[in-house]
Design a protein around this motif. Structure first.
Motif, PDB file in Angstrom:
ATOM      1  N   ASP A 227       0.831  -1.203   0.000  1.00  0.00           N
ATOM      2  CA  ASP A 227       0.000   0.000   0.000  1.00  0.00           C
ATOM      3  C   ASP A 227       0.869   1.258   0.000  1.00  0.00           C
ATOM      4  O   ASP A 227       0.540   2.251  -0.667  1.00  0.00           O
ATOM      5  CB  ASP A 227      -0.928  -0.005   1.219  1.00  0.00           C
ATOM      6  N   GLU A 228       1.968   1.226   0.753  1.00  0.00           N
ATOM      7  CA  GLU A 228       2.858   2.380   0.820  1.00  0.00           C
ATOM      8  C   GLU A 228       3.621   2.581  -0.481  1.00  0.00           C
ATOM      9  O   GLU A 228       4.074   3.687  -0.779  1.00  0.00           O
ATOM     10  CB  GLU A 228       3.827   2.220   1.986  1.00  0.00           C
ATOM     11  N   ARG A 229       3.821   1.478  -1.231  1.00  0.00           N
ATOM     12  CA  ARG A 229       4.556   1.561  -2.501  1.00  0.00           C
ATOM     13  C   ARG A 229       3.580   1.578  -3.692  1.00  0.00           C
ATOM     14  O   ARG A 229       3.883   1.039  -4.754  1.00  0.00           O
ATOM     15  CB  ARG A 229       5.508   0.368  -2.632  1.00  0.00           C
ATOM     16  N   GLU A 230       2.454   2.170  -3.489  1.00  0.00           N
ATOM     17  CA  GLU A 230       1.444   2.191  -4.544  1.00  0.00           C
ATOM     18  C   GLU A 230       1.976   2.849  -5.810  1.00  0.00           C
ATOM     19  O   GLU A 230       1.668   2.412  -6.924  1.00  0.00           O
ATOM     20  CB  GLU A 230       0.199   2.939  -4.062  1.00  0.00           C
ATOM     21  N   GLN A 231       2.814   3.883  -5.678  1.00  0.00           N
ATOM     22  CA  GLN A 231       3.338   4.564  -6.859  1.00  0.00           C
ATOM     23  C   GLN A 231       4.214   3.625  -7.686  1.00  0.00           C
ATOM     24  O   GLN A 231       4.119   3.585  -8.922  1.00  0.00           O
ATOM     25  CB  GLN A 231       4.142   5.803  -6.434  1.00  0.00           C
ATOM     26  N   GLN A 232       5.066   2.849  -7.006  1.00  0.00           N
ATOM     27  CA  GLN A 232       5.946   1.937  -7.726  1.00  0.00           C
ATOM     28  C   GLN A 232       5.149   0.817  -8.409  1.00  0.00           C
ATOM     29  O   GLN A 232       5.414   0.464  -9.552  1.00  0.00           O
ATOM     30  CB  GLN A 232       6.985   1.319  -6.787  1.00  0.00           C
ATOM     31  N   THR A 233       4.175   0.231  -7.667  1.00  0.00           N
ATOM     32  CA  THR A 233       3.377  -0.842  -8.262  1.00  0.00           C
ATOM     33  C   THR A 233       2.531  -0.312  -9.411  1.00  0.00           C
ATOM     34  O   THR A 233       2.313  -1.009 -10.413  1.00  0.00           O
ATOM     35  CB  THR A 233       2.482  -1.487  -7.194  1.00  0.00           C
ATOM     36  N   ALA A 236       4.775   0.037 -12.449  1.00  0.00           N
ATOM     37  CA  ALA A 236       5.049  -1.265 -13.064  1.00  0.00           C
ATOM     38  C   ALA A 236       3.841  -1.771 -13.842  1.00  0.00           C
ATOM     39  O   ALA A 236       3.964  -2.294 -14.968  1.00  0.00           O
ATOM     40  CB  ALA A 236       5.444  -2.275 -11.982  1.00  0.00           C
ATOM     41  N   THR A 237       2.650  -1.624 -13.265  1.00  0.00           N
ATOM     42  CA  THR A 237       1.440  -2.111 -13.929  1.00  0.00           C
ATOM     43  C   THR A 237       1.191  -1.347 -15.223  1.00  0.00           C
ATOM     44  O   THR A 237       0.839  -1.943 -16.255  1.00  0.00           O
ATOM     45  CB  THR A 237       0.243  -1.965 -12.986  1.00  0.00           C
ATOM     46  N   LEU A 238       1.388  -0.035 -15.205  1.00  0.00           N
ATOM     47  CA  LEU A 238       1.150   0.766 -16.409  1.00  0.00           C
ATOM     48  C   LEU A 238       2.155   0.427 -17.504  1.00  0.00           C
ATOM     49  O   LEU A 238       1.795   0.363 -18.691  1.00  0.00           O
ATOM     50  CB  LEU A 238       1.210   2.253 -16.066  1.00  0.00           C
ATOM     51  N   LEU A 239       3.396   0.210 -17.121  1.00  0.00           N
ATOM     52  CA  LEU A 239       4.404  -0.176 -18.114  1.00  0.00           C
ATOM     53  C   LEU A 239       4.029  -1.509 -18.757  1.00  0.00           C
ATOM     54  O   LEU A 239       4.075  -1.672 -19.974  1.00  0.00           O
ATOM     55  CB  LEU A 239       5.777  -0.271 -17.465  1.00  0.00           C
ATOM     56  N   PHE A 240       3.687  -2.491 -17.905  1.00  0.00           N
ATOM     57  CA  PHE A 240       3.332  -3.811 -18.431  1.00  0.00           C
ATOM     58  C   PHE A 240       2.111  -3.713 -19.347  1.00  0.00           C
ATOM     59  O   PHE A 240       2.065  -4.331 -20.413  1.00  0.00           O
ATOM     60  CB  PHE A 240       3.050  -4.776 -17.275  1.00  0.00           C
ATOM     61  N   SER A 241       1.105  -2.946 -18.940  1.00  0.00           N
ATOM     62  CA  SER A 241      -0.097  -2.789 -19.753  1.00  0.00           C
ATOM     63  C   SER A 241       0.243  -2.130 -21.097  1.00  0.00           C
ATOM     64  O   SER A 241      -0.268  -2.549 -22.151  1.00  0.00           O
ATOM     65  CB  SER A 241      -1.127  -1.939 -19.006  1.00  0.00           C
ATOM     66  N   ARG A 242       1.135  -1.108 -21.079  1.00  0.00           N
ATOM     67  CA  ARG A 242       1.549  -0.431 -22.322  1.00  0.00           C
ATOM     68  C   ARG A 242       2.229  -1.413 -23.264  1.00  0.00           C
ATOM     69  O   ARG A 242       1.914  -1.468 -24.460  1.00  0.00           O
ATOM     70  CB  ARG A 242       2.480   0.720 -21.972  1.00  0.00           C
ATOM     71  N   PHE A 243       3.125  -2.237 -22.719  1.00  0.00           N
ATOM     72  CA  PHE A 243       3.865  -3.170 -23.572  1.00  0.00           C
ATOM     73  C   PHE A 243       2.926  -4.241 -24.131  1.00  0.00           C
ATOM     74  O   PHE A 243       3.021  -4.628 -25.300  1.00  0.00           O
ATOM     75  CB  PHE A 243       4.991  -3.825 -22.790  1.00  0.00           C
ATOM     76  N   ALA A 244       1.994  -4.745 -23.312  1.00  0.00           N
ATOM     77  CA  ALA A 244       1.077  -5.792 -23.770  1.00  0.00           C
ATOM     78  C   ALA A 244       0.146  -5.247 -24.849  1.00  0.00           C
ATOM     79  O   ALA A 244      -0.136  -5.934 -25.857  1.00  0.00           O
ATOM     80  CB  ALA A 244       0.268  -6.316 -22.593  1.00  0.00           C
ATOM     81  N   GLN A 245      -0.331  -4.006 -24.702  1.00  0.00           N
ATOM     82  CA  GLN A 245      -1.226  -3.433 -25.699  1.00  0.00           C
ATOM     83  C   GLN A 245      -0.481  -3.129 -26.989  1.00  0.00           C
ATOM     84  O   GLN A 245      -1.077  -3.136 -28.073  1.00  0.00           O
ATOM     85  CB  GLN A 245      -1.878  -2.170 -25.144  1.00  0.00           C
ATOM     86  N   ALA A 246       0.813  -2.863 -26.880  1.00  0.00           N
ATOM     87  CA  ALA A 246       1.604  -2.649 -28.094  1.00  0.00           C
ATOM     88  C   ALA A 246       1.682  -3.923 -28.919  1.00  0.00           C
ATOM     89  O   ALA A 246       1.804  -3.877 -30.156  1.00  0.00           O
ATOM     90  CB  ALA A 246       3.000  -2.167 -27.727  1.00  0.00           C
TER      91      ALA A 246
END
Length: 378
Positions: A227-233, A236-246
């Motif tokens: 929960d405290e590292r919400e920015q980091q997680t 990571a999730t946005l990067l993975f989603s960007r790569f998968a949609q590419a």
């Protein structure tokens, strides 16, 4: 964040449970063992050692044999008595009164000499009958007396046998007491072993509960840290989603990050089928995400390497898209992507529009003047 190995501690294992046992089972076994020990202790306390036990036992056996023999003799002589009594009933004088009237009716007159002869025979016959009755009465008297004596003898022997049996029943031989004491010692030792196992089981189960509680605490700590590292997680999730949609176009793709029972689990998810090619591209997107994050935050190298096996079974379009994505991302992030590819796979991506010329490294073979690799030409 707590280290994953701190979450991998496990409670009481199944082999330990089989060897030591559970406290619930051992508690029941101990109750049964205590009852058995108490029963044997009562028998030992009430046991009386009978002097000359074996001699008394032999006497009791001898009395039993004598009583049995007397009973058998009684059966025989009772049968003889019944036969004699029946013989007495059947022994009777012959009636001769009808002879003289019968001769008179026939017109025969018996002389005095003949009548005397009849009288002599009749007297002789009466004498024989009296003697036979006297003999039978004497035999009956003797048999009756012997039967009475045996009844008295059996009663006396029965009382004597009962007294011996009471003595034997109240106690036993020293060997029997020793055997009883040995059995008690074995049961006490078994009870002691059960109690030791019960103590060990209590300790192990207590440790297991403590481990479980500690693991829950660590799992909760990881959840809090996430929960405290919400920015980091989120990054990571946005990067993975960007790569998968590419690679696959607009579709749901994210990283499921959670504190598991034994470690931190990160599960990449792409809304697609579960073919081998799709699975390999999930790995590609995940590796690329981690490489970029590690490089951005100074925790990893500035390159990512993939072997050609990663692209086995991958659709040609996804292969071209993956190579193009790797080239674009590493250029943006000032990184390097290295992939070992078969020439035919690279040709497939090139035919679909991927420009491999700026990225291809020419193979230089120097093991022979005419070229080749390990003596083989390609």
């Amino acid at each position: 964040m707590p280290s994953p190995e701190n979450l991998a501690c496990s409670p009481l294992t199944e082999p330990q449970q089989q060897i030591v046992g559970s406290t619930a089972d051992l508690r029941g076994q101990i109750a049964l063992a205590e009852a058995q020990v108490e029963r044997l202790q009562g028998q030992v306390a009430a046991f009386q050692v009978v002097p000359e036990y074996e001699h008394l036992k032999d006497q009791a056996d001898e009395l039993s044999r004598r009583i049995k023999q007397l009973s058998q003799d009684d059966v025989i002589e009772q049968y003889n008595l019944d036969e004699l009594q029946q013989a007495v009933i059947e022994t009777a004088d012959v009636d001769t009164q009808y002879l003289q009237p019968a001769y008179r009716e026939l017109g025969i007159v018996l002389s005095d000499q003949v009548r005397r002869r009849f009288q002599e025979v009749e007297a002789f016959h009466h004498s024989i009958v009296r003697n036979r009755r006297r003999f039978l009465d004497e035999e009956i008297s003797e048999l009756t007396a012997r039967l009475a004596e045996r009844r008295t003898e059996r009663a006396r022997l029965g009382e004597e046998q009962a007294q011996l049996l009471r003595q034997l029943d109240e106690g036993g031989a020293l060997e029997a007491l020793t055997s009883l004491q040995q059995a008690l010692a074995r049961e006490q030792a078994a009870l002691g072993a059960l109690r030791h196992r019960y103590d060990a089981a209590q300790t192990l189960e207590s440790s297991s509960r403590q481990i479980t509680a500690r693991r829950i605490q660590l799992q909760q700590a990881v959840e809090t840290d996430l929960d405290e590292r919400e920015q980091q997680t989120r990054e990571a999730t946005l990067l993975f989603s960007r790569f998968a949609q590419a690679l696959y176009g607009p579709r749901e793709a994210f990283l499921a990050i959670q504190a598991g029972r034994e470690s931190l689990t990160i599960t990449p998810r792409i809304d697609s089928d579960n073919s081998r090619g799709i699975g390999n591209m999930v790995i590609f997107c995940f590796d690329l995400t981690l490489a970029v994050l590690a490089h951005r935050h100074g925790r990893g190298p500035d390159f990512l390497i993939h072997d050609s096996h990663l692209y086995d079974g991958v659709d040609d379009r996804q292969l071209r898209a993956a190579l193009q994505l790797a080239a674009d991302v590493t250029r943006e992030e000032n990184m390097q992507y290295i992939a070992t590819l078969n020439t035919d796979d690279l040709a497939k991506a090139t035919r679909l529009g991927f420009d491999a010329e700026p990225y291809t490294l020419e193979t230089i073979l120097t093991d022979a003047p005419t070229g080749g690799l390990f003596g083989f030409r390609y």
